[in-house]
Design an enzyme around this catalytic site. Structure first.
Site, PDB file in Angstrom:
ATOM      1  N   ASP A  50      -0.297 -21.383  15.054  1.00  0.00           N
ATOM      2  CA  ASP A  50      -1.659 -21.824  14.708  1.00  0.00           C
ATOM      3  C   ASP A  50      -2.357 -22.462  15.919  1.00  0.00           C
ATOM      4  OD1 ASP A  50      -3.931 -22.493  13.160  1.00  0.00           O
ATOM      5  OD2 ASP A  50      -3.209 -24.561  13.022  1.00  0.00           O
ATOM      6  N   ASN A  90      -7.466 -19.349  14.832  1.00  0.00           N
ATOM      7  CA  ASN A  90      -6.123 -18.767  14.613  1.00  0.00           C
ATOM      8  C   ASN A  90      -6.201 -17.601  13.631  1.00  0.00           C
ATOM      9  OD1 ASN A  90      -6.793 -20.826  12.513  1.00  0.00           O
ATOM     10  ND2 ASN A  90      -4.885 -20.078  11.598  1.00  0.00           N
ATOM     11  N   GLU A 145      -7.306 -20.973   7.466  1.00  0.00           N
ATOM     12  CA  GLU A 145      -6.197 -21.235   6.529  1.00  0.00           C
ATOM     13  C   GLU A 145      -6.482 -20.614   5.157  1.00  0.00           C
ATOM     14  OE1 GLU A 145      -7.287 -23.413   8.849  1.00  0.00           O
ATOM     15  OE2 GLU A 145      -5.423 -22.881   9.886  1.00  0.00           O
TER      16      GLU A 145
END
Lengths: 321, 192, 641, 640
Positions: free
Chosen positions: D367, D325, D241
């Site tokens: 994700d 991801n 992220e």
């Protein structure tokens, strides 16, 4: 860098067809206008000026019949003119529609931001997707499919020399196409009111031969080379350790934010500040120190940089060919 | 229509306009080229009310962006575009503490918020010193306060053009800020 | 001076009759009388003056903008103030000058042209004016406190949405729209009911003057079009204040929804402004050509056709948006079609002049000016309606050029003509012909010098609504010319104002019928008494006063101790019943203030809407409260006809 | 001076003639005004994918081990009563051979002793038991405790405090967790939040070596439990992220020097792809796919960390692990397959060279990290025993893959899935449901499974006795709206507004028993909250797991019947382990302390009025604060 170019200075087939239709309609309108003025003039002069105030004009039936005939003729003439007008419009509309047989067009995604332009050239290979800002290069002779997107307010993409304008509306994927038949460099602009700096939200369009375009494309794809001489190195440090890194991105460096325009090859662009400032060192200095003096309301803040930092930063930015 | 009544008529129009004059000029001003107090100005503000001996008088720096709709709106844009939403989400918190409740670990006055942004905080708030200009710092502080309902309702931003995940700032209930008990572990000393 | 068409059927002397009627119909004394007046002429005149005031202020704004655009990179005005100026200029001209002005002219002259004593709903008329005044004051108090709207007069979302227009600027615009639309709808209702129920006996539908027809068509268009923008502006205000999702494109709303809603009102709006212009031209042409307008039925049917067609072509404002091409071509055809009825009306007037014995006093000059300017506006409109050409010239300076040719040519010139034509009837004094001609030529040349360069600038690629432009664009020369033209217009307006002021003070006495007009308003004295007609006249033909029957027949029998109006049937105007009109009352003002409190406080805090709703309910209750029946103070005198 | 080029000024001459002609003749030209058909790209709408796979029918009677006999665990060692690594064995089965606790006597389990770690964040670790000592790692500040099992009450022998950087908490996306340590060669290896791998002497508690592997200023953190294979400590980073460059690194057990490092993006040389690399599927073959499947330079912030589980097959000498991801979440900003995110790698542990790779989710839209555990089994498949790995994947399918070549033998849903409508076994690519593809300027609703997937990191367990795979997972769907992400190093780089909520059925957690041969659920237990704890199965046919509101449960491995449960001090997201204590008795240990991504609403004090808080999980866990408070205690249960 001249902006001037009326909608009659064309460099692409759609604009040309539109220009022809425009002249046709202007002439038809002008003639109609002269006829109406003539009719009014004749009407005014022909009728005898009234001698006494109160006396009413004779309204005998036969004059009525003659007038009815004239009005009927005029109305029929108007209707026919309008028919011609609508058919000419429809024909041109069909001609400038998307050429279905276009061989593999170049597809470009245009994203309008508040007061600058972002272009993303699509390619079959993801690593060839080029992202630039405020400067659009297109190959001559090849149809370009333009996908129009916006994440903030409505803008309008308009290159008078090539085609009409199309709006970029948030929540919609509008598409249009342009084709340059002759090389040239023009100034395109936003044509839908979009806030404080709508007036200076322009971009440069460069139509060049496919070979030159391919060269340009490869050069733009290349990441920025790390600076070599000391001043440029210090300029790089100023760029990545001060306010610039928060908004701008340069491929090949730590900077990756697209709040503001992407600057990987800023030095190779003809103009600054969304096409509204020629790209010279003096203008770049004025622009970085206080953009609000040039474009009040723009979202780039004034930057109080010491003269040493400023010259270093300029040296670094000039290495980004 | 006698001349006299026309005169009286104009008097009335002028009176109403004058009345409205004081209403909203400050709140709606778009200050493009203003320079707000830069970093050192806020540094002189203490974070904690506990002071040995007789506490010295409160020293506050008036936030130039307070109550100005344009500045708060700019703060909102920057809050989203500079990834503050990544940690604080839209006021609810995530990696960072929530900003829409009324618990303030490091103070809720505009200058405290500006100090937090510039200096960063030990438990993970990055330091944005030299990376955000003074104007934008005060704009961000004003928007953060509007998320917690500490800014006036009028200038606070309305709903945004995104997925509706929370009440917009204009309708966040007004509340009095409270210095919070430490929510996270006491900061470990920085490793050498 | 033509013979006075006096009405003398009553044995008692006219003076004592006039005294009795005046005592019943006059306004109250002083300020209270002014606030409680329900007389259609005093309210209409007040509204005309207010509209001219806003016209003046908006005109000053236009002058400021032209000064800023005179030179490239000019720093006279910054972008923020410039955006406020062009938005309030556009909004004020459209919503605070054009529509209210034409409706006020209608409310003043329609009753006296169809031979009735007052407009149908007098208290509603007063309420309409007060609401309009509050809307106007709200917009300009916003501008003067730096809270003027700055998103363009058609306020496209999402720029006008909560995300990109911080503060209360757009809310003030949206509430101003709500106020002015209430006033417009209310005025439209009054005109329609007055014309259909209170025409003088004998004035069947095919004898209604063309001016009145134009005003009726305009009123019906108002009834259909205005609710759209009232709803759209209410939706925008709700999106901004209480977080509804009408135009939030991520949550199912759509930015184009606003454009459709707005332009469905927007295009009829410009025809609402232009059709009364046709009515005024018809009145002036007939009188100054000394013959009724040629092809009465053709002109009436054309007016109605324009009214209907104007609702079918709003998408030509949106050709650059992602709409399917076939749909766009349909709207090109629709836009072209409306040119036919417009053409018919113009040809009929030319035919009238052709076969008449025209006298080119100032009103007639303005009519010729109308024909010259409006035709350019119409034809540039056709250019804009052609999709491919529109894609090149929409949203450029061509647009302001087209708008001003159509609206100045189509509405302001006929209005100034009507001003010179009816000034004697309103004030009893003539306007100076010399100053009239000077102001006409100044305005005519000024309009052309201002707006023709803007057409050329549009073709040269200058976008509209730009606060400045770069030097190397090459647009400097044309912009300077346009600014000079704006100066000419300003001078023309000043001369006009001088003419009005001079005529008010020392104009020649006008008498009842200075021009020898054909319609009923020339049968009563100038300025007309509060009760208009001592006896309601009977109409025998289409040109009431030109029928050679000497004095007008009249109907007697209306009470002289109460405000009574004769109601006639809709088609043939056969006397149907008498209707008692309300006396002067303060309730309309209170209701308007209640609505005002509700809408303005609502901007600052949504609770304001609720408080306003309660106050309005109370005011309306007072409005409808049953009155005690008044005692008979005067015996009805039956007079044999 | 750049000229305006040769624009051709269109004079009206020719047009004037045309106008004159048309004006005089005024022949109405037939209008062919259909205009070019607007090629409105209305995406062809896929038939609404019927969500494959049922939400688990609870009433299936356990197949009493019909297939059990035939499934064997490769490299299975004899049961020594210890727990040397979180997954128990290299095949990651989490199966313990101890059978003192059986389905009969499990109901008499009672608390033996407990130990408070003094840290109140999410306790995701698995306690280790080596000989007579138990080792426990806590979330940030990552304290390592050694507890003496020989003495009653398990007092602490020593504790080791690495004092990681406090600022690392600012770049830990989903709570400052740590998933446990590993024991080998007399040392305890584990990672700290600020990217350091530390070796501590198991007996004395003294630090042996410490290696800094990542930089928090680039958004990197380390939360995974290391795996020690043939003298190498394998660790990976997390921070998808925050725009990191993901890698897996091998450190030498003795010295802590970096033996090799394999990146998960960029040119083949960085990804350690060489001549031995033989991916099964055609779309994974090609040169420098780590660069060509990204827009220029975007692979440098491409995410694809490695923060999950690693398995090792000694016979084939291959390690199996998955990558996380791609960054940012907004798919429109990274056109292309974005190799090697959400990819299962098989590498040679000695050199790190990739032998095969299978990208589970090309161009990930939601994700779906691919880091879940791969359990190595030798499975009877169509008449012959195949060496496979079974992985309950985050995108909602249980993948059965041949672990020598990477061929996908089967992929069946074990939860509600509508983001894809199946996996094409010929091409190995999931069939994407474009109706659920996030698009800028639009909210896409009801995407199942939500970002944490049908199963996140919480490890499943396999029992060779029952032949069943015990899967703790969740049942969530979400609404998403992509926004433009800006990469500023050290700050989050997400670009997506998310709002999650309970999936069909209203329950947010499920505990399934899955038969890998028949490829369907045998029994299933629904829970109110997501089952975020690991699973443990023992030779006594007892399955252990914990719930987020604090219940530690024991179930019958064959029928799923509840045998015993105990309410602990805080929600359970840890991994249960079992061991034989010096006193010869079998004990079960579990760490209780709510947190992690779902528990952040309690551990980080999130304000759930903002439904996009904690990357959208807060909206689904609004009622968790009423069910549990923070905690950080180890509980050990045994028979009386």
């Amino acid at each position: 860098m001249t902006w001037a170019g009326s909608i009659f200075d064309t460099a692409g087939s759609p604009a040309e067809r539109i220009a022809r239709l425009a002249w046709f309609l202007i002439i038809v309108s002008a003639v109609t206008y002269l006829l109406v003025l003539a009719a009014t003039g004749i009407a005014m002069r022909r009728a005898r000026v009234r001698r006494t105030q109160g006396e009413l004009a004779d309204t005998r039936p036969e004059t009525g019949k003659r007038l009815t005939r004239n009005v009927a003729i005029a109305t029929t003439l108007t209707t026919l003119i309008l028919l011609v007008y609508v058919s000419a419009t429809a024909l041109t509309g069909k001609a400038i529609a998307w050429p279905l047989n276009a061989q593999q067009p170049l597809t470009i995604e245009v994203t309008g931001h508040q007061w600058w332009w972002q272009f993303r050239y699509r390619d079959s290979l993801p690593s060839n997707w080029l992202t630039t800002s405020n400067e659009l290069h297109i190959p001559v002779g090849r149809p370009v499919r333009v996908i129009l997107l916006s994440n903030d307010v409505i803008h309008s993409f308009w290159i008078p020399e090539l085609h009409g304008k199309q709006d970029l509306i948030p929540g919609h994927r509008n598409t249009m196409w342009i084709k340059a038949d002759r090389p040239g460099v023009w100034k395109a602009r936003c044509a839908e009111f979009c806030g404080h700096q709508h007036a200076k939200m322009a971009f440069d369009v460069v139509a060049e031969s496919p070979a030159q375009f391919a060269q340009w494309y490869v050069r733009q794809l290349a990441s920025a080379l790390p600076p070599t001489d000391s001043s440029a190195k210090h300029g790089y440090d100023v760029f990545v350790q001060r306010t610039c890194i928060m908004c701008h991105s340069i491929n090949g460096t730590e900077a990756g934010s697209n709040v503001g325009p992407e600057l990987t090859h800023i030095a190779s662009r003809p103009s600054l500040a969304a096409g509204s400032l020629p790209n010279t060192r003096v203008n770049l200095t004025r622009w970085i120190l206080n953009p609000q003096l040039i474009k009040p309301g723009v979202r780039m803040p004034p930057n109080a940089l010491s003269p040493a930092d400023m010259t270093a930063l300029l040296d670094y930015l000039e290495t980004l060919k | 229509m006698s001349a006299m009544s026309a005169g009286r008529y104009w008097g009335r129009i002028a009176a109403v306009a004058a009345l409205a004059l004081g209403l909203a000029c400050k709140r709606e001003e778009r200050r493009f080229n203003a320079t707000y107090p830069s970093a050192p100005a806020y540094a002189s503000v203490t974070l904690d009310t506990l002071q040995p001996g007789v506490p010295s008088p409160e020293l506050t720096v008036k936030s130039p962006a307070e109550g100005n709709a344009y500045d708060i709106a700019q703060g909102k844009l920057l809050f989203a575009q500079w990834n503050c939403t990544g940690c604080h989400s839209h006021g609810g918190g995530g990696m960072g503490p929530p900003l829409m409740d009324n618990e303030w670990i490091y103070g809720s006055s505009p200058e405290n918020i500006v100090a937090t942004i510039v200096e960063g905080r030990p438990n993970g708030m990055p330091s944005f010193r030299n990376r955000i200009t003074a104007n934008q710092l005060w704009q961000l502080a004003a928007y953060v306060r509007s998320m917690a309902g500490l800014e006036a309702k009028g200038p606070s931003p309305g709903r945004n053009d995104e997925m509706q995940y929370k009440v917009d700032e204009q309708r966040t209930p007004f509340r009095t800020p409270r210095a919070s008990s430490s929510k996270t572990l006491p900061a470990k000393s920085q490793r050498p | 001076m033509p013979a006075e068409h006096a009405v003398d059927t009553d044995p008692n002397s006219p003076a004592s009759l006039h005294a009795r009627l005046e005592r019943v119909w006059r306004n109250g004394p002083g300020l209270w009388g002014w606030l409680t007046s329900v007389n259609h002429k005093s309210i209409a005149l007040r509204s005309i003056i207010t509209a001219f005031t806003f016209f003046g202020i908006a005109g000053v704004e236009a002058a400021l903008m032209r000064v800023q655009l005179a030179r490239p990179e000019n720093s006279f005005i910054g972008p923020d103030l410039y955006n406020q100026l062009f938005t309030t200029h556009g909004s004020a001209m459209m919503f605070l000058f054009a529509v209210p002005m034409v409706q006020s002219v209608a409310l003043y002259f329609v009753p006296i042209m169809i031979g009735t004593r007052n407009v149908a709903f007098p208290r509603l008329n007063a309420f309409g004016y007060w609401t309009y005044l509050i809307g106007g004051v709200l917009l300009f108090s916003g501008l003067f406190t730096n809270t003027g709207p700055d998103q363009g007069w058609f306020s496209y979302v999402p720029l006008a949405g909560p995300g990109f227009s911080p503060g209360k600027r757009v809310d003030i615009w949206a509430q101003m729209i709500t106020f002015t639309e209430i006033a417009a709808i209310v005025a439209a209702i009054e005109v329609i009911v007055t014309v259909f129920k209170q025409r003088a006996p004998g004035m069947s539908l095919n004898r209604v003057p063309l001016f009145v027809w134009a005003m009726v068509v305009m009123s019906f268009m108002v009834l259909v079009a205005m609710p759209y923008v009232a709803t759209a502006s209410a939706m925008l205000a709700m999106d901004r204040l209480i977080a509804t999702q009408f135009f939030n494109y991520t949550e199912g709303g759509d930015a184009l929804l606003w454009q459709h809603l707005f332009w469905f009102f927007g295009h009829p709006e410009v025809y609402i402004i232009f059709i009364p212009g046709l009515g005024m031209v018809s009145a002036i042409v007939a009188t100054f050509s000394r013959r009724p307008v040629f092809g009465y039925t053709a002109v009436v049917l054309s007016l109605v056709a324009i009214g209907f067609l104007s609702f079918g072509l709003w998408v030509h404002h949106m050709f650059a948006t992602p709409l399917p091409q076939t749909g766009q071509t349909f709207f090109t055809a629709a836009s072209a079609m409306i040119a036919i009825p417009t053409g018919v009306t113009i040809f009929c007037w030319i035919a009238t002049i052709w076969s008449g014995r025209p006298r080119f006093d100032t009103p007639m000059l303005y009519v010729v000016g109308f024909i010259a300017l409006f035709t350019i506006g119409g034809l540039t409109g056709l250019l804009l309606a052609s999709v491919p050409v529109d894609l090149q010239i929409t949203d450029t300076d061509f647009l302001p050029g087209h708008i001003h040719y159509v609206l100045l040519g189509g509405m302001v010139f006929p209005l100034f003509g009507a001003l010179h034509y009816w000034f004697p009837k309103v004030t009893g004094r003539m306007m100076s012909e010399r100053l009239g001609k000077v102001s006409f030529w100044l305005l005519f040349i000024g309009v052309n010098v201002t707006f023709f360069p803007q057409l050329l600038l549009g073709i040269a690629g200058m976008p509209r609504r730009v606060y400045t432009y770069l030097a190397d664009t090459g647009w400097g020369g044309l912009n300077l010319t346009s600014s000079i033209g704006a100066g000419l217009i300003a001078v023309g307006i000043v001369v006009l104002v001088i003419n009005i002021a001079r005529s008010l003070a020392a104009g020649a006495a006008a008498g009842a019928d200075p021009w020898g007009g054909e319609t009923l308003e020339w049968a009563i004295s100038s300025p007309a008494p509060d009760y208009n007609f001592a006896y309601i006249p009977i109409v025998h033909g289409r040109s009431a006063l030109w029928a050679d029957t000497g004095d007008l027949d009249a109907v007697a029998g209306l009470r002289e101790d109460r405000r009574e109006v004769l109601q006639t049937t809709m088609l043939d105007a056969v006397p149907d019943s008498r209707h008692e009109h309300p006396d002067p009352t303060i309730v309309p003002l209170l209701t308007a203030l209640a609505v005002g409190v509700g809408l303005i406080w609502g901007i600052l805090d949504p609770i304001g809407f609720d408080v306003g709703a309660v106050l309005t309910f109370i005011a309306l209750a007072a409005w409808g409260w049953p009155q005690k029946t008044k005692p008979n103070t005067h015996e009805i005198v039956e007079v044999p006809k | 001076m750049i000229d305006r080029g040769a624009t051709r000024h269109i004079w009206p001459t020719r047009v004037a003639v045309q106008a004159a002609v048309t004006f005089l003749t005024l022949v109405a030209v037939g209008t062919a005004c259909t205009g070019g058909s607007e090629d409105s790209a209305n995406a062809k709408t896929l038939p609404r994918a019927a969500s494959r796979g049922t939400a688990g029918n609870d009433t299936l009677v356990a197949r009493n081990g019909i297939g059990a006999g035939k499934i064997t665990i490769p490299g299975a060692e004899a049961e020594d009563g210890q727990w040397l690594r979180p997954a128990k064995d290299y095949a990651s089965t989490r199966f313990s051979g101890l059978d003192q606790i059986t389905t009969a006597n499990a109901s008499q389990l009672k608390l033996a002793w407990s130990f408070s770690t003094g840290v109140l964040r999410g306790q995701e670790a698995a306690p280790l038991v080596v000989g007579g000592t138990m080792y426990v790692v806590t979330p940030y500040p990552n304290i390592l405790y050694a507890l003496d099992l020989s003495k009653p009450g398990g007092p602490a022998k020593w504790k080791y405090e690495p004092q990681p950087l406090a600022a690392a908490q600012g770049v830990a996306c989903c709570d400052v967790v740590n998933r446990g340590a590993a024991f080998a060669d007399g040392k305890i290896f584990y990672n700290t939040l600020d990217n350091q791998t530390i070796a501590v002497d198991a007996t004395t508690g003294k630090e042996v070596w410490r290696t800094q592997l990542g930089d928090i200023n680039h958004g990197e953190t380390m939360t995974m439990a290391p795996l020690v294979v043939k003298g190498k400590v394998l660790v990976g980073n997390s921070g998808g992220e925050l725009g990191i460059r993901g890698w897996l690194t091998a450190l030498d057990v003795k010295t802590g020097k970096v033996a090799w490092r394999a990146y998960h993006g960029g040119p083949d040389s960085l990804v350690l792809i060489g001549p031995r690399f033989k991916p099964f599927y055609e779309t994974d073959q090609g040169k420098d796919l780590g660069v060509t499947t990204w827009p220029p330079d975007k692979w440098k912030q491409g995410g694809a960390g490695a923060w999950g589980w690693i398995s090792y097959d000694a016979a084939l000498n291959l390690i199996y692990y998955g990558t996380a991801n791609p960054g940012p979440w907004n798919p429109e900003q990274r056109p292309g397959d974005n190799k090697w995110s959400s990819t299962t790698f098989a590498r040679d542990p000695d050199t790190g060279e990739a032998v095969w790779a299978y990208q589970v989710t090309p161009h990930d839209l939601h994700d779906y990290d691919g880091i879940n555990e791969s359990i190595l089994l030798d499975l009877p498949w169509k008449g012959q025993t195949r060496r496979v790995l079974v992985r309950p994947e985050r995108d909602g399918y249980v993948y059965v893959q041949d672990r020598t070549t990477g061929e996908v033998l089967a992929a069946d849903t074990f939860g509600v899935v509508n983001s894809t409508s199946g996996v094409n076994l010929q091409t190995g690519r999931p069939v994407v449901n474009h109706e659920k593809e996030p698009q800028m300027g639009k909210v896409v609703r009801e995407i199942c499974p939500a970002s944490p997937g049908t199963k996140d990191w919480q490890p499943s367990a396999f029992s060779p006795r029952t032949g069943l795979l015990y899967i703790p997972h969740q049942n969530l769907c979400m609404d998403v709206e992509p926004v433009e992400a800006n990469y500023i190093a050290g700050t989050p780089y997400v670009g997506m507004n998310v709002k999650m909520y309970a999936g069909p059925g209203g329950h947010r957690g499920v505990f399934d028993a899955w038969d890998p041969i028949a490829r369907r659920k045998v029994w299933s237990v629904t829970e109110d909250f997501p089952v975020w704890s690991g699973a443990l199965v023992t030779a006594g046919d007892v399955v252990f797991y914990g719930t987020m509101d604090g219940w530690f449960k024991a179930l019958d491995a064959r029928s799923g019947a509840l045998l015993w449960k105990a309410k602990l001090g805080s929600g359970i997201i840890g991994q249960p382990v079992t061991y034989r204590a010096p006193d010869g008795k079998q004990y079960v240990a579990i760490l209780a302390g709510v947190g992690g991504w779902p528990g952040a609403i309690v551990s980080a004090g999130i304000d759930a009025r903002d439904s996009s808080a904690a990357l959208g999980f807060a909206n689904a866990m609004r009622d968790l604060p009423n069910a549990t408070t923070k905690g950080g205690t180890l509980y050990v249960f045994g028979l009386p």
